[in-house]
Write a protein that holds these residues in place. Sequence first.
Motif, PDB file in Angstrom:
ATOM      1  N   HIS A 120      52.576   4.363  65.153  1.00 48.50           N
ATOM      2  CA  HIS A 120      53.414   3.307  64.585  1.00 48.50           C
ATOM      3  C   HIS A 120      54.278   2.691  65.668  1.00 48.50           C
ATOM      4  CE1 HIS A 120      52.434   6.247  61.572  1.00 48.50           C
ATOM      5  NE2 HIS A 120      53.159   7.091  62.262  1.00 48.50           N
ATOM      6  N   CYS A 121      54.736   1.473  65.405  1.00 47.38           N
ATOM      7  CA  CYS A 121      55.704   0.852  66.302  1.00 47.38           C
ATOM      8  C   CYS A 121      57.075   1.413  65.941  1.00 47.38           C
ATOM      9  CB  CYS A 121      55.682  -0.658  66.110  1.00 47.38           C
ATOM     10  SG  CYS A 121      57.042  -1.440  66.975  1.00 47.38           S
ATOM     11  N   TYR A 122      57.712   2.065  66.898  1.00 50.60           N
ATOM     12  CA  TYR A 122      59.018   2.676  66.616  1.00 50.60           C
ATOM     13  C   TYR A 122      60.152   1.650  66.611  1.00 50.60           C
ATOM     14  CZ  TYR A 122      56.714   7.198  67.361  1.00 50.60           C
ATOM     15  OH  TYR A 122      55.884   8.293  67.272  1.00 50.60           O
ATOM     16  N   GLU A 160      52.955   4.873  72.856  1.00 44.77           N
ATOM     17  CA  GLU A 160      53.851   3.744  73.127  1.00 44.77           C
ATOM     18  C   GLU A 160      53.293   2.464  72.542  1.00 44.77           C
ATOM     19  OE1 GLU A 160      53.555   4.650  77.366  1.00 44.77           O
ATOM     20  OE2 GLU A 160      52.543   2.721  77.648  1.00 44.77           O
ATOM     21  N   CYS A 161      54.186   1.529  72.285  1.00 46.96           N
ATOM     22  CA  CYS A 161      53.788   0.260  71.680  1.00 46.96           C
ATOM     23  C   CYS A 161      54.264  -0.884  72.569  1.00 46.96           C
ATOM     24  CB  CYS A 161      54.418   0.165  70.289  1.00 46.96           C
ATOM     25  SG  CYS A 161      54.125  -1.421  69.483  1.00 46.96           S
ATOM     26  N   HIS A 162      53.392  -1.870  72.772  1.00 46.39           N
ATOM     27  CA  HIS A 162      53.704  -2.992  73.659  1.00 46.39           C
ATOM     28  C   HIS A 162      53.852  -4.300  72.880  1.00 46.39           C
ATOM     29  CE1 HIS A 162      52.669  -0.771  77.502  1.00 46.39           C
ATOM     30  NE2 HIS A 162      52.058  -0.011  76.611  1.00 46.39           N
ATOM     31  N   CYS A 163      54.209  -4.227  71.611  1.00 48.39           N
ATOM     32  CA  CYS A 163      54.288  -5.438  70.787  1.00 48.39           C
ATOM     33  C   CYS A 163      55.497  -6.291  71.192  1.00 48.39           C
ATOM     34  CB  CYS A 163      54.382  -5.053  69.311  1.00 48.39           C
ATOM     35  SG  CYS A 163      56.022  -4.528  68.808  1.00 48.39           S
ATOM     36  N   PRO A 164      55.556  -7.527  70.717  1.00 47.57           N
ATOM     37  CA  PRO A 164      56.682  -8.395  71.089  1.00 47.57           C
ATOM     38  C   PRO A 164      58.040  -7.788  70.728  1.00 47.57           C
ATOM     39  CG  PRO A 164      54.940  -9.683  70.057  1.00 47.57           C
ATOM     40  CD  PRO A 164      54.532  -8.247  69.943  1.00 47.57           C
ATOM     41  N   LEU A 165      58.108  -7.068  69.616  1.00 44.27           N
ATOM     42  CA  LEU A 165      59.391  -6.459  69.233  1.00 44.27           C
ATOM     43  C   LEU A 165      59.817  -5.413  70.267  1.00 44.27           C
ATOM     44  CD1 LEU A 165      58.535  -5.921  65.458  1.00 44.27           C
ATOM     45  CD2 LEU A 165      60.244  -7.542  66.352  1.00 44.27           C
ATOM     46  N   CYS A 166      58.847  -4.646  70.738  1.00 45.14           N
ATOM     47  CA  CYS A 166      59.150  -3.622  71.741  1.00 45.14           C
ATOM     48  C   CYS A 166      59.517  -4.270  73.082  1.00 45.14           C
ATOM     49  CB  CYS A 166      57.975  -2.656  71.909  1.00 45.14           C
ATOM     50  SG  CYS A 166      57.792  -1.556  70.479  1.00 45.14           S
ATOM     51  N   GLN A 167      58.829  -5.375  73.432  1.00 42.66           N
ATOM     52  CA  GLN A 167      59.159  -6.068  74.694  1.00 42.66           C
ATOM     53  C   GLN A 167      60.610  -6.530  74.665  1.00 42.66           C
ATOM     54  OE1 GLN A 167      57.047  -6.081  77.105  1.00 42.66           O
ATOM     55  NE2 GLN A 167      55.088  -5.752  76.092  1.00 42.66           N
TER      56      GLN A 167
HETATM   57 ZN    ZN Z   1      56.202  -2.249  68.944  1.00 42.04          ZN
END
Ligand code: ZN
Length: 710
Positions: A120-122, A160-167
């Motif tokens: 999941h995206c944390y 790990e997540c590299h989505c725009p929210l995480c960026q």
């Molecule tokens: Zn994310």
Amino acid sequence: MKQTSHPFSTDHFLHGGDYNPDQWLDRPDILEKDLEYFEKAGINCVSLGIFSWAMLEPEEGHYQFDWMKEIIDRLYSHGVSIDLATPSGARPHWLADAYPEVLRVDENRRRALFGERHNHCYTSPAYRQKVYLINRKLAETFVDHPGVILWHISNEYGGECHCPLCQEQFRAWLKDRYHTIDHLNKCWNTAFWSHICQNFDQIESPSPIGEWEMHGLKLDWKRFVTHQTRDFMRWEIQALRDGGTAKPVTTNFMYDYQGLDYSKFADDLDVISWDNYPTWHKEAEIETAWDCGLQHDQMRSYKGQPFLLMESSPSATNWQPVSKLRKPGMLKLASLQAVAHGSDSVLYFQIRQSRGASEKFHGAVIDHYGGEDSRVFQEVCDLGRTLKQLKEAAGSNTPKQAAILCDTESRWAMKDAMGPRNQGLPDKKTIQGFYSGLRQMGLNVDILDETQSLDGYRLVIAPMLYMFKHGIQEKLRSFTADGGTLVMTFWSGLADEHDLCFLGGTPGGLTDVLGLRFMEIDGLYDWESNTLIPIGRAPASADGVPSSTDGVLSTQQAVISKAASEMPDTFHPQKSYTCHSLCELVYPTTAKTLMAYGSDFYKGYPALTCNSYEKGKAYYLCAAAETAFYQDFLKALVIELFPERPVMEIPYGVEVTTRQNDSREYLFLQNFTRETTAVSPSWHDYECLTGSFSNSLEPYETVVLARNRS
Ligand code: ZN
Ligand code: GLA
């Protein structure tokens, strides 16, 4: 380390594990049978609800907790306590459908489909909100339930997540850390390849299709992933607290997992727990035991307190390349090894084998056959009885003796550094080499990071401690000055916390303590080796050292010749050892040379040195050695530093470990060989908690002795 406000303690050993009654709700007969089996096996604790989200909230906002309540009530009335999970380890389908942002994006910027678990995206606000709501509801529902003794937060956090929210969060984290882009540019040394950033918005997480080799960025990304995962875990814990529960919390860690810096999680947890899945029966069992022991000790050291063995297989796993059964007796031996090293539990994955899906053939306490006359069930019952006999040792601590420094950030930076070896870096092997040397002598070993205190240790080992930060230099300096024995190795102290190399001589800030400085390091091909030769025997002068007119080498020659006659007492190497992977060339200033290289152009150069520094000694090992070296070297040091040991001579294959509480000391003697083995403890007036003992251990036997503390 800081204590949290809800310490976990138990006056008995927890025995049980992951239990999934939600897969059997249509089989009340089976659930009934389980209770009978629990009693027979001495199972007193189960982990519940780890992957139950879809059963607890089948539709968004529609909670269905009755089945869980019924099961918890029933377990409690049968004397089984509950380690209740927050269900965030696997999400229900509806959640991913309604909020696709919860699905992770990989480093190639590809978003995952629904499926699997732990993915999941944390950062996702939607995920956080849904997790908050269900955690809080669970806490409210079970807040006063006496059966719930512990909260199991999620399951094996990782990835790990590299989505725009995480960026976006990553950039905010960087701003917080560096304040100005100029400062970041300096710390990342971005002038290299013209990668200077003009503003924080340009920064993206590392990607094979973008920035992939900027070490400062990679290191900070890993730090951020740890930060964000920890932040998510704290969010989960806060939801429970908001639901009114004050009960302790844990989350289950994994074997040598390098995706997160677990040390950063310790303060938020009341007790550390971990999942251990060794592959037994592939080499001398003691080798596997040392591998497990190192992990157990690492887990105990995060908080300097007993930990929990949260998962282990009672027989085979089904996800390793080969699913080897544990031979008769190994279940007990391996489980009690965890206890010897500080665990207050033996918990399994899984209690009842599931009928379908990817873990249907994973080992379980109760298998598909379902009878109590299975070998595994009988062994679990036997262990249950032993854990009862050992009850008084639950909660006891592990006396401090030796420490190995093993810092996750330092290992991350070292792996990425692009240096003398980009494959087969011998960091783990070197740590294991020293560890096994200490364990062969029966010493308890703490595994510490650079933030932890060195107080109370007589021996501290820093194997390949590439990065120096958090004032570790001052700590090691005063530790040695005050009379401690420090052992450091090659490839230590090269870079600071930003992975910027120290100028003016390394190990940075400690060259005087070690009495030498780094000159060069040779990466050896896999088929190459060199030797470490005792200086007393080595061709010490003309033959041993290149006859160069260069000032550096002739000084070295002088130092080596001097060393041959003035060797410190502790370690008198009697033979040569092979070394491999990395050979460092050092320039000794005040250090004495104990061993030299046996070949190549650096034949005769120092390979093991010792420097007296104020009241202490600092050894420096220049190359990755064969196991026998660590065994012999540490034997000499331990005999000098720890003259009184509970077992003076430990046969190979036997583990000796101690725990203690205010009134009693416990000595665990474990035979990892398949031979009857004689062991003579130096203890008198002891009581044998496991039956009887007459200075000999049966194959795979564990004996636990107890005596009053004077
Ligand atoms: Zn994310
Ligand atoms: C992990 C998980 C468990 C289970 C086991 C199988 O440790 O936490 O859910 O999948 O592996 O060995």
